[in-house]
Design a protein around this motif. Sequence first.
Motif, PDB file in Angstrom:
ATOM      1  N   LYS A  23      52.490 -59.184  45.388  1.00  0.00           N
ATOM      2  CA  LYS A  23      53.904 -59.405  45.088  1.00  0.00           C
ATOM      3  C   LYS A  23      54.642 -58.103  44.805  1.00  0.00           C
ATOM      4  N   TYR A  24      53.955 -56.983  44.857  1.00  0.00           N
ATOM      5  CA  TYR A  24      54.577 -55.676  44.651  1.00  0.00           C
ATOM      6  C   TYR A  24      54.843 -55.033  46.005  1.00  0.00           C
ATOM      7  N   SER A  25      56.054 -54.562  46.197  1.00  0.00           N
ATOM      8  CA  SER A  25      56.445 -54.069  47.512  1.00  0.00           C
ATOM      9  C   SER A  25      55.730 -52.768  47.894  1.00  0.00           C
ATOM     10  N   VAL A  26      55.335 -51.958  46.924  1.00  0.00           N
ATOM     11  CA  VAL A  26      54.601 -50.727  47.253  1.00  0.00           C
ATOM     12  C   VAL A  26      53.219 -51.068  47.816  1.00  0.00           C
ATOM     13  N   ARG A  27      52.580 -52.075  47.265  1.00  0.00           N
ATOM     14  CA  ARG A  27      51.287 -52.508  47.814  1.00  0.00           C
ATOM     15  C   ARG A  27      51.453 -53.087  49.206  1.00  0.00           C
ATOM     16  N   ILE A  28      52.556 -53.784  49.428  1.00  0.00           N
ATOM     17  CA  ILE A  28      52.821 -54.323  50.763  1.00  0.00           C
ATOM     18  C   ILE A  28      52.973 -53.180  51.760  1.00  0.00           C
ATOM     19  N   LEU A  29      53.663 -52.114  51.351  1.00  0.00           N
ATOM     20  CA  LEU A  29      53.804 -50.944  52.219  1.00  0.00           C
ATOM     21  C   LEU A  29      52.454 -50.314  52.538  1.00  0.00           C
ATOM     22  N   LEU A  30      51.618 -50.169  51.538  1.00  0.00           N
ATOM     23  CA  LEU A  30      50.281 -49.604  51.782  1.00  0.00           C
ATOM     24  C   LEU A  30      49.466 -50.507  52.702  1.00  0.00           C
ATOM     25  N   GLY A  31      49.605 -51.811  52.547  1.00  0.00           N
ATOM     26  CA  GLY A  31      48.918 -52.741  53.432  1.00  0.00           C
ATOM     27  C   GLY A  31      49.368 -52.607  54.868  1.00  0.00           C
ATOM     28  N   ILE A  32      50.650 -52.383  55.071  1.00  0.00           N
ATOM     29  CA  ILE A  32      51.166 -52.198  56.429  1.00  0.00           C
ATOM     30  C   ILE A  32      50.637 -50.892  57.030  1.00  0.00           C
ATOM     31  N   ALA A  80      51.225 -46.602  69.433  1.00  0.00           N
ATOM     32  CA  ALA A  80      51.090 -47.359  68.189  1.00  0.00           C
ATOM     33  C   ALA A  80      51.304 -46.470  66.967  1.00  0.00           C
ATOM     34  N   ILE A  81      50.897 -45.222  67.031  1.00  0.00           N
ATOM     35  CA  ILE A  81      51.112 -44.299  65.911  1.00  0.00           C
ATOM     36  C   ILE A  81      52.605 -44.075  65.696  1.00  0.00           C
ATOM     37  N   VAL A  82      53.344 -43.858  66.777  1.00  0.00           N
ATOM     38  CA  VAL A  82      54.783 -43.626  66.661  1.00  0.00           C
ATOM     39  C   VAL A  82      55.490 -44.871  66.125  1.00  0.00           C
ATOM     40  N   ILE A  83      55.144 -46.029  66.648  1.00  0.00           N
ATOM     41  CA  ILE A  83      55.790 -47.260  66.211  1.00  0.00           C
ATOM     42  C   ILE A  83      55.456 -47.570  64.761  1.00  0.00           C
ATOM     43  N   SER A  84      54.192 -47.425  64.378  1.00  0.00           N
ATOM     44  CA  SER A  84      53.818 -47.751  62.997  1.00  0.00           C
ATOM     45  C   SER A  84      54.430 -46.753  62.013  1.00  0.00           C
ATOM     46  N   PHE A  85      54.565 -45.489  62.396  1.00  0.00           N
ATOM     47  CA  PHE A  85      55.199 -44.525  61.502  1.00  0.00           C
ATOM     48  C   PHE A  85      56.679 -44.835  61.307  1.00  0.00           C
ATOM     49  N   SER A  86      57.370 -45.160  62.392  1.00  0.00           N
ATOM     50  CA  SER A  86      58.797 -45.472  62.256  1.00  0.00           C
ATOM     51  C   SER A  86      58.999 -46.759  61.470  1.00  0.00           C
ATOM     52  N   PHE A  87      58.157 -47.750  61.674  1.00  0.00           N
ATOM     53  CA  PHE A  87      58.243 -49.000  60.914  1.00  0.00           C
ATOM     54  C   PHE A  87      57.956 -48.749  59.439  1.00  0.00           C
ATOM     55  N   PHE A  88      56.955 -47.931  59.154  1.00  0.00           N
ATOM     56  CA  PHE A  88      56.627 -47.608  57.769  1.00  0.00           C
ATOM     57  C   PHE A  88      57.763 -46.835  57.104  1.00  0.00           C
ATOM     58  N   ALA A  89      58.370 -45.892  57.819  1.00  0.00           N
ATOM     59  CA  ALA A  89      59.485 -45.124  57.252  1.00  0.00           C
ATOM     60  C   ALA A  89      60.675 -46.031  56.952  1.00  0.00           C
ATOM     61  N   PHE A  90      60.969 -46.968  57.850  1.00  0.00           N
ATOM     62  CA  PHE A  90      62.061 -47.910  57.610  1.00  0.00           C
ATOM     63  C   PHE A  90      61.765 -48.773  56.386  1.00  0.00           C
ATOM     64  N   LEU A  91      60.567 -49.302  56.279  1.00  0.00           N
ATOM     65  CA  LEU A  91      60.232 -50.140  55.125  1.00  0.00           C
ATOM     66  C   LEU A  91      60.192 -49.342  53.828  1.00  0.00           C
ATOM     67  N   LEU A  92      59.796 -48.080  53.898  1.00  0.00           N
ATOM     68  CA  LEU A  92      59.795 -47.238  52.709  1.00  0.00           C
ATOM     69  C   LEU A  92      61.208 -47.019  52.188  1.00  0.00           C
ATOM     70  N   VAL A  93      62.151 -46.749  53.085  1.00  0.00           N
ATOM     71  CA  VAL A  93      63.541 -46.575  52.687  1.00  0.00           C
ATOM     72  C   VAL A  93      64.112 -47.887  52.159  1.00  0.00           C
ATOM     73  N   LEU A  94      63.773 -48.983  52.809  1.00  0.00           N
ATOM     74  CA  LEU A  94      64.247 -50.292  52.358  1.00  0.00           C
ATOM     75  C   LEU A  94      63.716 -50.629  50.969  1.00  0.00           C
ATOM     76  N   THR A  95      62.456 -50.341  50.716  1.00  0.00           N
ATOM     77  CA  THR A  95      61.861 -50.600  49.405  1.00  0.00           C
ATOM     78  C   THR A  95      62.469 -49.693  48.337  1.00  0.00           C
ATOM     79  N   TYR A  96      62.666 -48.441  48.670  1.00  0.00           N
ATOM     80  CA  TYR A  96      63.268 -47.510  47.712  1.00  0.00           C
ATOM     81  C   TYR A  96      64.686 -47.927  47.356  1.00  0.00           C
ATOM     82  N   ARG A  97      65.439 -48.338  48.361  1.00  0.00           N
ATOM     83  CA  ARG A  97      66.813 -48.787  48.104  1.00  0.00           C
ATOM     84  C   ARG A  97      66.829 -50.060  47.263  1.00  0.00           C
ATOM     85  N   GLY A  98      65.900 -50.967  47.538  1.00  0.00           N
ATOM     86  CA  GLY A  98      65.800 -52.170  46.715  1.00  0.00           C
ATOM     87  C   GLY A  98      65.418 -51.853  45.280  1.00  0.00           C
ATOM     88  N   TYR A  99      64.556 -50.879  45.106  1.00  0.00           N
ATOM     89  CA  TYR A  99      64.179 -50.457  43.747  1.00  0.00           C
ATOM     90  C   TYR A  99      65.366 -49.806  43.030  1.00  0.00           C
TER      91      TYR A  99
END
Length: 125
Positions: A23-32, A80-99
């Motif tokens: 239920k913690y968004s940082v753990r969700i990011l690490l899982g992704i 896959a490396i490029v796509i997963s990095f861009s997806f991770f960067a987007f989710l990181l910014v989204l999580t930071y903004r939500g925090y």
Amino acid sequence: MEALFSILIGVFFASAVYLMLSKYSVRILLGIAVLGNAVNLLLFTAGRLTREVPPIIPVGVDVLPDTTANPLPQALILTAIVISFSFFAFLLVLTYRGYQELGTDNTDEMRLAEPKDEPLPPLGY
């Protein structure tokens, strides 16, 4: 060697699912991030682990197709490396903004922290 990689891929997928169910968004990011690495390792293992000659063959050399490296898994992994990095960067910014806005990374508390006294914006039609 493939058996060792298969076990490692299974551990990566299991830990990624476990982290993404948190239920913690940082753990969700690490899982992704772990899930992206598991997919890359799966593609790498599917492309054979034996050492072979490069796929670029000089003119006039007779080489059987089974003795050359397959470039398709390498291209898929790079994509896959490029796509997963861009997806991770987007989710990181989204999580930071939500925090920043809500003051928590707990998804249950994020639902409770929604502002209720602000009026809704007018409909555009």
